[in-house]
Scaffold this motif. Structure first.
Motif, short mmCIF file in Angstrom:
data_model
loop_
_atom_site.label_atom_id
_atom_site.label_comp_id
_atom_site.label_asym_id
_atom_site.label_seq_id
_atom_site.Cartn_x
_atom_site.Cartn_y
_atom_site.Cartn_z
N LEU A 193 0.82 -1.21 0.00
CA LEU A 193 0.00 0.00 0.00
C LEU A 193 0.85 1.27 0.00
CD1 LEU A 193 -2.77 -0.99 2.57
CD2 LEU A 193 -3.02 -0.81 0.09
N LYS A 194 2.09 1.16 0.43
CA LYS A 194 2.97 2.32 0.50
C LYS A 194 3.54 2.70 -0.85
CE LYS A 194 4.40 1.06 5.22
NZ LYS A 194 5.55 0.71 6.07
N LEU A 195 3.43 1.80 -1.82
CA LEU A 195 4.00 2.05 -3.14
C LEU A 195 3.01 2.77 -4.04
CD1 LEU A 195 5.66 -1.42 -3.84
CD2 LEU A 195 6.71 0.61 -2.83
N ARG A 196 3.54 3.55 -4.96
CA ARG A 196 2.69 4.22 -5.94
C ARG A 196 2.47 3.36 -7.17
NH1 ARG A 196 4.73 10.56 -6.03
NH2 ARG A 196 4.30 11.02 -3.81
N HIS A 197 3.12 2.22 -7.20
CA HIS A 197 2.99 1.32 -8.33
C HIS A 197 2.92 -0.11 -7.81
CE1 HIS A 197 6.99 -0.54 -8.04
NE2 HIS A 197 7.36 0.62 -7.53
N CYS A 198 2.63 -1.02 -8.70
CA CYS A 198 2.71 -2.45 -8.38
C CYS A 198 3.21 -3.13 -9.65
CB CYS A 198 1.35 -3.00 -7.95
SG CYS A 198 1.44 -4.57 -7.05
N ALA A 199 4.40 -2.71 -10.07
CA ALA A 199 4.97 -3.18 -11.33
C ALA A 199 5.06 -4.70 -11.36
CB ALA A 199 6.35 -2.57 -11.53
N GLY A 200 4.41 -5.29 -12.33
CA GLY A 200 4.42 -6.75 -12.45
C GLY A 200 3.19 -7.40 -11.85
N GLU A 239 8.17 -4.91 -8.07
CA GLU A 239 9.49 -4.31 -7.89
C GLU A 239 9.45 -3.35 -6.70
OE1 GLU A 239 10.53 -2.36 -11.50
OE2 GLU A 239 10.28 -4.15 -12.74
N GLY A 240 10.47 -3.38 -5.89
CA GLY A 240 10.55 -2.45 -4.77
C GLY A 240 10.22 -3.07 -3.43
N VAL A 241 9.56 -4.22 -3.44
CA VAL A 241 9.23 -4.92 -2.18
C VAL A 241 9.70 -6.36 -2.29
CG1 VAL A 241 7.42 -5.64 -0.59
CG2 VAL A 241 7.22 -3.46 -1.78
N PRO A 242 10.80 -6.71 -1.60
CA PRO A 242 11.28 -8.09 -1.65
C PRO A 242 10.20 -9.03 -1.14
CG PRO A 242 12.89 -6.64 -0.61
CD PRO A 242 11.64 -5.86 -0.73
N PHE A 243 9.93 -10.08 -1.90
CA PHE A 243 8.90 -11.03 -1.49
C PHE A 243 9.54 -12.23 -0.81
CE2 PHE A 243 5.79 -14.35 -1.69
CZ PHE A 243 4.59 -13.69 -1.50
N GLY A 244 9.26 -12.38 0.49
CA GLY A 244 9.72 -13.55 1.20
C GLY A 244 8.61 -14.57 1.24
N ARG A 245 8.95 -15.82 1.39
CA ARG A 245 7.94 -16.86 1.44
C ARG A 245 7.02 -16.63 2.64
NH1 ARG A 245 8.75 -21.44 -1.47
NH2 ARG A 245 7.74 -22.74 0.09
N VAL A 316 -5.84 -19.17 -19.94
CA VAL A 316 -4.92 -18.08 -19.67
C VAL A 316 -5.38 -16.84 -20.44
CG1 VAL A 316 -2.53 -17.32 -19.83
CG2 VAL A 316 -3.03 -19.71 -19.36
N LEU A 317 -5.36 -15.70 -19.77
CA LEU A 317 -5.79 -14.46 -20.42
C LEU A 317 -4.89 -14.13 -21.60
CD1 LEU A 317 -6.55 -12.26 -17.29
CD2 LEU A 317 -8.21 -12.95 -19.04
N LYS A 318 -5.51 -13.78 -22.73
CA LYS A 318 -4.71 -13.36 -23.89
C LYS A 318 -3.96 -12.08 -23.57
CE LYS A 318 -7.50 -15.52 -27.52
NZ LYS A 318 -8.34 -15.29 -28.73
N ASN A 319 -4.61 -11.21 -22.81
CA ASN A 319 -3.98 -9.96 -22.39
C ASN A 319 -4.07 -9.87 -20.86
OD1 ASN A 319 -3.45 -8.78 -25.08
ND2 ASN A 319 -5.69 -8.76 -25.22
N PRO A 320 -2.98 -10.13 -20.15
CA PRO A 320 -3.02 -10.04 -18.68
C PRO A 320 -3.54 -8.69 -18.22
CG PRO A 320 -0.98 -11.05 -19.41
CD PRO A 320 -1.66 -10.55 -20.64
N VAL A 321 -4.22 -8.68 -17.09
CA VAL A 321 -4.82 -7.47 -16.54
C VAL A 321 -3.93 -6.93 -15.43
CG1 VAL A 321 -6.82 -6.51 -15.33
CG2 VAL A 321 -7.14 -8.25 -17.12
N SER A 322 -3.36 -5.76 -15.64
CA SER A 322 -2.52 -5.14 -14.62
C SER A 322 -3.37 -4.69 -13.43
CB SER A 322 -1.78 -3.94 -15.20
OG SER A 322 -0.91 -4.33 -16.24
N LEU A 323 -2.76 -4.69 -12.26
CA LEU A 323 -3.49 -4.26 -11.07
C LEU A 323 -2.57 -3.51 -10.12
CD1 LEU A 323 -2.72 -6.30 -8.43
CD2 LEU A 323 -3.92 -7.92 -9.89
N LYS A 324 -3.17 -2.72 -9.27
CA LYS A 324 -2.47 -2.02 -8.20
C LYS A 324 -3.21 -2.26 -6.90
CE LYS A 324 -0.84 1.81 -11.15
NZ LYS A 324 -0.89 3.28 -11.36
N VAL A 325 -2.46 -2.36 -5.80
CA VAL A 325 -3.07 -2.51 -4.49
C VAL A 325 -3.17 -1.12 -3.86
CG1 VAL A 325 -2.94 -3.66 -2.25
CG2 VAL A 325 -2.00 -4.77 -4.28
#
Length: 332
Positions: A193-200, A239-245, A316-325
């Motif tokens: 939530l602190k990010l202005r993006h959710c790249a990927g 990108e910007g938030v390391p994802f740990g298991r 599988v979506l032909k065109n993936p749908v980008s999203l932001k939290v």
């Protein structure tokens, strides 16, 4: 604890051949379910193509009996009940004490708790339960120091609190977070939530209810359990938030609207149906608000192409749908 100065603080026996047939049929059902919902990281998507699944009915309702915290985490902030005067035996009791102050329609008097439950490490502070009030429940004031912190902490969301949303071009999917059942998961979402993006971040798999489930998500007797499997799947790795298991947390039965991790994340899915046939193997960290399920259904009807993951046909979506939290504006 390193608190700040402002803390206040009898049927017939079956023959062997019949038994064998039943066993093989049951095994096949379990295998199909398990191979449909396998963990899938973004880096594996193009190569391994693994899917998501489960197979066993049962499970508690969301939040039922949940009262969990995160070890080696210390939440700071003003105390509404001092731990020096309030000692308990278990962290669950401390969590419950906070929940008792967050009931009804009014604001929560307590929305976070801190407990010292390690006899040796806590010393004379063993059993202290600090009940606190965070100024921003979606950005809690915390100190993370891994093994140096002996405290266990957790969050409590009251009625109408802890609601975030996934912003997509097809509409916003609002969902309620479950910090009492999936505290590690919720802590990760609060970082996003602190990010202005959710790249990927995106949805890349979409399968409707088909003819197997009705509009309420109930399975229609005599119908198959897929494909299609009534879900939309994506990733929350950015990108910007390391994802740990993320450790396995509360795993109730998957219901229509459940938001759950696949394995340890970052792959996740939103269920479009009540999947009581799936095992309780998925950490459910939220639930989409009923009025927004139409957005999830809309995404599930977007153009797809067929693919094979672990010998199972998926869409599988032909065109993936980008999203932001995102979090709600204060006016909302």
């Amino acid at each position: 604890m390193g608190r700040r100065h402002h803390d206040n603080d009898g049927s017939k026996r079956l023959g062997f051949p019949v038994f064998l047939l039943i066993s093989l049929a049951a095994f096949s059902l379990v295998y199909i379910s398990l191979s449909t919902l396998r963990p899938l990281s973004s880096s594996q998507f193009a190569d391994e193509r693994e899917a998501v699944g489960g197979s066993e009915a049962g499970g508690d309702e969301y939040g039922s009996g949940c009262c969990k915290g995160i070890e080696n985490l210390e939440l700071w902030g003003p105390a509404v009940k001092w731990g020096t005067d309030f000692r308990l035996n278990r962290s669950e009791q401390c969590c419950s004490a906070c929940k008792d102050m967050c009931s009804g329609d009014g604001p929560c008097l307590c929305n976070s708790w801190v407990f010292c439950g390690h006899k040796e490490k806590c010393g004379d502070r063993f059993g202290e339960c600090w009940l606190k009030k965070q100024n921003d429940i979606l950005d809690p004031d915390k100190q993370l120091a891994e093994q140096k912190v002996v405290w266990t902490s957790g969050l409590i969301y009251g009625k109408g609190e802890g609601i975030v949303y996934l912003e997509t071009e097809h509409g916003n999917l609002h969902f309620k977070l479950f910090p009492e059942c999936a505290p590690h998961s919720v802590l990760y979402i609060t970082e996003l939530l602190k990010l202005r993006h959710c790249a990927g971040c995106r949805f890349h798999r979409a399968e409707g209810r088909g003819e197997s489930w009705d509009s309420e998500g109930n399975h229609i007797s005599g119908r198959t359990f897929g494909p299609p499997f009534a879900l939309i799947q994506g990733t929350l790795e950015t990108e910007g938030v390391p994802f740990g298991r993320i450790p396995k947390e509360s795993c109730p039965s998957i219901k229509r609207g459940s938001v759950a991790w696949i394995g340890s994340g970052p792959e996740f899915f939103i269920s479009l149906a009540n999947h009581d046939e799936w095992r309780k193997d998925y950490t459910v960290f939220g639930a989409v608000l009923p009025e927004d399920m139409r957005i999830a259904e809309k995404i599930a009807q977007l153009p797809t192409k067929q693919d094979i993951w672990s010998n199972i046909q998926v869409s599988v979506l032909k065109n993936p749908v980008s999203l932001k939290v995102k979090r709600l504006a204060s006016s909302q």
